[in-house]
Scaffold this motif. Structure first.
Motif, PDB file in Angstrom:
ATOM      1  N   ARG A 352       0.851  -1.190   0.000  1.00 45.03           N
ATOM      2  CA  ARG A 352       0.000   0.000   0.000  1.00 45.03           C
ATOM      3  C   ARG A 352       0.885   1.237   0.000  1.00 45.03           C
ATOM      4  NH1 ARG A 352      -1.838   2.846   4.374  1.00 45.03           N
ATOM      5  NH2 ARG A 352      -1.198   1.172   5.762  1.00 45.03           N
ATOM      6  N   VAL A 353       0.688   2.120  -0.998  1.00 48.12           N
ATOM      7  CA  VAL A 353       1.490   3.346  -1.064  1.00 48.12           C
ATOM      8  C   VAL A 353       1.251   4.124   0.224  1.00 48.12           C
ATOM      9  CG1 VAL A 353       1.822   5.532  -2.277  1.00 48.12           C
ATOM     10  CG2 VAL A 353       1.459   3.414  -3.578  1.00 48.12           C
ATOM     11  N   PRO A 354       2.299   4.381   1.009  1.00 46.45           N
ATOM     12  CA  PRO A 354       2.090   4.911   2.365  1.00 46.45           C
ATOM     13  C   PRO A 354       1.748   6.393   2.424  1.00 46.45           C
ATOM     14  CG  PRO A 354       4.438   4.627   1.942  1.00 46.45           C
ATOM     15  CD  PRO A 354       3.718   4.072   0.750  1.00 46.45           C
ATOM     16  N   TYR A 355       1.902   7.119   1.325  1.00 44.98           N
ATOM     17  CA  TYR A 355       1.679   8.559   1.329  1.00 44.98           C
ATOM     18  C   TYR A 355       0.408   8.897   0.556  1.00 44.98           C
ATOM     19  CZ  TYR A 355       6.709   7.799   1.826  1.00 44.98           C
ATOM     20  OH  TYR A 355       7.934   7.320   2.203  1.00 44.98           O
ATOM     21  N   PRO A 356      -0.328   9.906   0.987  1.00 45.79           N
ATOM     22  CA  PRO A 356      -1.512  10.303   0.215  1.00 45.79           C
ATOM     23  C   PRO A 356      -1.165  10.916  -1.128  1.00 45.79           C
ATOM     24  CG  PRO A 356      -1.154  11.816   2.053  1.00 45.79           C
ATOM     25  CD  PRO A 356      -0.191  10.678   2.241  1.00 45.79           C
ATOM     26  N   LEU A 357       0.054  11.470  -1.272  1.00 41.58           N
ATOM     27  CA  LEU A 357       0.466  12.158  -2.498  1.00 41.58           C
ATOM     28  C   LEU A 357      -0.603  13.159  -2.910  1.00 41.58           C
ATOM     29  CD1 LEU A 357       2.079   9.198  -4.482  1.00 41.58           C
ATOM     30  CD2 LEU A 357       3.236  10.951  -3.128  1.00 41.58           C
ATOM     31  N   ASP A 358      -0.931  14.011  -1.959  1.00 35.49           N
ATOM     32  CA  ASP A 358      -1.980  15.015  -2.126  1.00 35.49           C
ATOM     33  C   ASP A 358      -1.337  16.338  -2.551  1.00 35.49           C
ATOM     34  OD1 ASP A 358      -4.100  16.780  -1.944  1.00 35.49           O
ATOM     35  OD2 ASP A 358      -4.867  15.949  -0.071  1.00 35.49           O
ATOM     36  N   TRP A 370       1.897   3.554 -10.347  1.00 34.88           N
ATOM     37  CA  TRP A 370       2.557   2.377 -10.905  1.00 34.88           C
ATOM     38  C   TRP A 370       4.063   2.518 -10.780  1.00 34.88           C
ATOM     39  CZ3 TRP A 370      -2.093   3.536 -13.626  1.00 34.88           C
ATOM     40  CH2 TRP A 370      -2.964   2.447 -13.778  1.00 34.88           C
ATOM     41  N   PHE A 371       4.725   1.395 -10.538  1.00 31.90           N
ATOM     42  CA  PHE A 371       6.174   1.294 -10.549  1.00 31.90           C
ATOM     43  C   PHE A 371       6.551   0.211 -11.565  1.00 31.90           C
ATOM     44  CE2 PHE A 371       5.129   2.804  -6.378  1.00 31.90           C
ATOM     45  CZ  PHE A 371       6.218   3.509  -5.895  1.00 31.90           C
ATOM     46  N   SER A 372       7.745   0.294 -12.109  1.00 30.11           N
ATOM     47  CA  SER A 372       8.286  -0.863 -12.825  1.00 30.11           C
ATOM     48  C   SER A 372       9.779  -0.949 -12.551  1.00 30.11           C
ATOM     49  CB  SER A 372       8.006  -0.791 -14.327  1.00 30.11           C
ATOM     50  OG  SER A 372       8.827   0.150 -14.979  1.00 30.11           O
ATOM     51  N   ALA A 373      10.243  -2.185 -12.345  1.00 31.93           N
ATOM     52  CA  ALA A 373      11.647  -2.447 -12.057  1.00 31.93           C
ATOM     53  C   ALA A 373      12.357  -2.869 -13.338  1.00 31.93           C
ATOM     54  CB  ALA A 373      11.765  -3.554 -11.002  1.00 31.93           C
ATOM     55  N   PRO A 374      13.685  -2.682 -13.409  1.00 36.25           N
ATOM     56  CA  PRO A 374      14.428  -3.080 -14.611  1.00 36.25           C
ATOM     57  C   PRO A 374      14.216  -4.560 -14.934  1.00 36.25           C
ATOM     58  CG  PRO A 374      15.818  -1.797 -13.136  1.00 36.25           C
ATOM     59  CD  PRO A 374      14.555  -2.085 -12.383  1.00 36.25           C
ATOM     60  N   ALA A 385       4.187  -4.409  -8.141  1.00 31.83           N
ATOM     61  CA  ALA A 385       2.820  -4.139  -7.698  1.00 31.83           C
ATOM     62  C   ALA A 385       2.817  -3.076  -6.609  1.00 31.83           C
ATOM     63  CB  ALA A 385       2.172  -5.422  -7.168  1.00 31.83           C
ATOM     64  N   ALA A 386       1.770  -2.269  -6.606  1.00 32.07           N
ATOM     65  CA  ALA A 386       1.515  -1.288  -5.553  1.00 32.07           C
ATOM     66  C   ALA A 386       0.006  -1.136  -5.455  1.00 32.07           C
ATOM     67  CB  ALA A 386       2.173   0.049  -5.859  1.00 32.07           C
ATOM     68  N   SER A 387      -0.477  -0.659  -4.317  1.00 30.25           N
ATOM     69  CA  SER A 387      -1.923  -0.465  -4.178  1.00 30.25           C
ATOM     70  C   SER A 387      -2.207   0.956  -3.708  1.00 30.25           C
ATOM     71  CB  SER A 387      -2.530  -1.485  -3.204  1.00 30.25           C
ATOM     72  OG  SER A 387      -2.001  -1.336  -1.904  1.00 30.25           O
ATOM     73  N   ALA A 395       2.502  -3.650 -12.847  1.00 33.26           N
ATOM     74  CA  ALA A 395       3.292  -3.375 -14.052  1.00 33.26           C
ATOM     75  C   ALA A 395       4.115  -4.607 -14.390  1.00 33.26           C
ATOM     76  CB  ALA A 395       4.209  -2.172 -13.838  1.00 33.26           C
ATOM     77  N   LEU A 396       4.019  -5.057 -15.626  1.00 28.23           N
ATOM     78  CA  LEU A 396       4.885  -6.101 -16.156  1.00 28.23           C
ATOM     79  C   LEU A 396       5.879  -5.435 -17.089  1.00 28.23           C
ATOM     80  CD1 LEU A 396       2.519  -7.952 -15.183  1.00 28.23           C
ATOM     81  CD2 LEU A 396       3.064  -9.423 -17.114  1.00 28.23           C
TER      82      LEU A 396
END
Length: 425
Positions: A352-358, A370-374, A385-387, A395-396
């Motif tokens: 779970r993304v811990p910040y509201p990013l407001d 969304w995140f994606s790793a190399p 994955a993130a929620s 992300a694939l």
């Protein structure tokens, strides 16, 4: 981490283990980037965002670094802190129907240079549904959670609202060491079977939004375990369709991050990597409850086990016993030799993304992240994955030398199907 000053020059920070190994193995064809995508319902003001992001970088000074120059015989790479950005890190490409697609392509295709501070860039793609903040991070310098911490500080400065993290969820106590039936770490793991790669090199990407998987109250496994089981079943299903990987275990790399998420969070590469192994006979789609039980035991045991970030071998390779150029050549040779034993794939669950990013009244609060790793070869495929707001954002990302766009879509469908099967228990 030691910091030392040179006569007449700024303080310098020796590269930690993860940074140095990554620096040794850089490839132009498949840049080592972390891509982060934050979707906002409204628009942002360019001047205010540039000011807020610049101030956030200064409040997290470890993000304002560049690689220091040095002679070939130096024993270490070093980070050189800067008082501010060497170049403006925030840009606003021209809006259009393909603005987000093009920003994603740049995030996967070109890393911010290590010689320019900060090694991260932020593009704002304007769409018909609001603004999308696309961050590209040079993974040699920083990981996704660290960059997200910097962005949360910027959101608070921009919108004037509290963006401190919510309280982390309560977890059950850690398990004892791994059970004896764990597959041998010395067995060569299965590889992801090749698909139909396209002509373009680099990485491909597909993002999708899914419901968070349900689980019974008091279940002994977590959502992370459900994601891990779904990843294993997906790759096994994919390989069976291509009659590949028979008789070999799957090994899935899982980053573990124990850092706090508040303003004192250490910036840089702070995760350690562990491998979760599955024997071929365990990956039975008709025995998901047992698979979840085994997965929970293994992931909890691995999280509780103290271990260097990349293992003891990497710690030895980064000891300054020889000039860094010599150790770089040795590291690349060992990496090629160890390629058959590299894990099958990687699952990075941010949770779970811990910040509201407001970002305040006009821009609003993040509705998707969304995140994606190399996804470099020989692994060639990663799941991240993130929620946010009760939804799972997956992300694939894959190497163009292994898979094509159609293959990515098929793997995404398989993952969604197998994730649903973890709810039936």
């Amino acid at each position: 981490m030691s910091v030392h000053a040179r006569p007449g020059g700024p303080a310098r920070i020796p590269f930690p283990v993860v940074d140095e190994i990554s620096r040794h193995c850089l490839q132009h064809q498949e840049p080592e980037t972390v891509h982060i995508e934050v979707h906002l319902p409204g628009d942002v003001d360019p001047g205010r965002l540039r000011k807020a992001f610049g101030e956030a970088l200064r409040r997290h000074p470890r993000s304002l670094v560049r690689e220091a120059s040095g002679p070939w015989y130096r024993r270490r790479y070093e980070w050189e802190p800067t008082d501010g950005p060497d170049a403006e890190p925030v840009s606003f490409p021209a809006p259009g129907p393909h603005a987000l697609r093009d920003a994603r392509a740049r995030a996967l295709g070109a890393a911010p240079p290590l010689t320019v501070s900060p090694p991260v860039r932020l593009e704002v793609a304007r769409t018909g549904e609001g603004a999308v903040l696309v961050l590209t991070v040079n993974h040699t310098a920083m990981d996704g959670p660290a960059c997200l911490r910097v962005l949360a500080t910027a959101a608070g400065l921009y919108g004037g609202r509290d963006n401190e993290p919510a309280a982390p969820p309560v977890r059950p106590p850690d398990a004892p060491p791994a059970p004896p039936d764990t597959p041998s770490p010395w067995a060569r793991p299965a590889r992801v079977a090749p698909g139909a790669p396209g002509p373009a090199p680099g990485n491909g990407l597909i993002v999708t939004e899914l419901p968070l998987p349900r689980r019974p109250k008091g279940a002994p496994y977590t959502v992370n375990d459900q994601l891990m089981a779904a990843t294993a079943l997906t790759v096994a299903h994919w390989n069976r369709e291509r009659r590949a990987g028979r008789g070999r275990p799957l090994r899935i790399t899982m980053p573990v991050d124990d850092r706090p998420r508040d303003s004192g969070m250490p910036i840089g590469n702070g995760t350690r990597l562990v491998d979760v192994a599955f024997a071929p006979e365990e990956l039975d789609a008709d025995a998901v409850p047992e698979l979840l039980r085994r997965t929970a035991l293994r992931t909890r045991a691995l999280k509780a086990l103290p271990r260097p970030q990349l293992g003891h071998g990497a710690a030895l390779l980064t000891t300054p016993w020889a000039p860094v150029a010599c150790r770089a050549a040795l590291t690349r040779a060992l990496r090629r030799a160890a390629a058959p034993w590299t894990s099958t794939t990687l699952l990075s669950n941010i949770g779970r993304v811990p910040y509201p990013l407001d970002f305040g009244e006009d821009a609003g609060r993040a509705r998707a992240v969304w995140f994606s790793a190399p996804a470099r070869m020989p692994r060639g495929l990663t799941f991240t994955a993130a929620s946010t707001a009760g939804r799972l954002h997956l992300a694939l990302r894959w190497s163009g030398a292994l898979l094509g766009d159609g293959d990515g879509a098929r793997l995404s469908e398989l993952f969604a199907h197998h994730l649903r099967t973890t709810e039936a228990t």
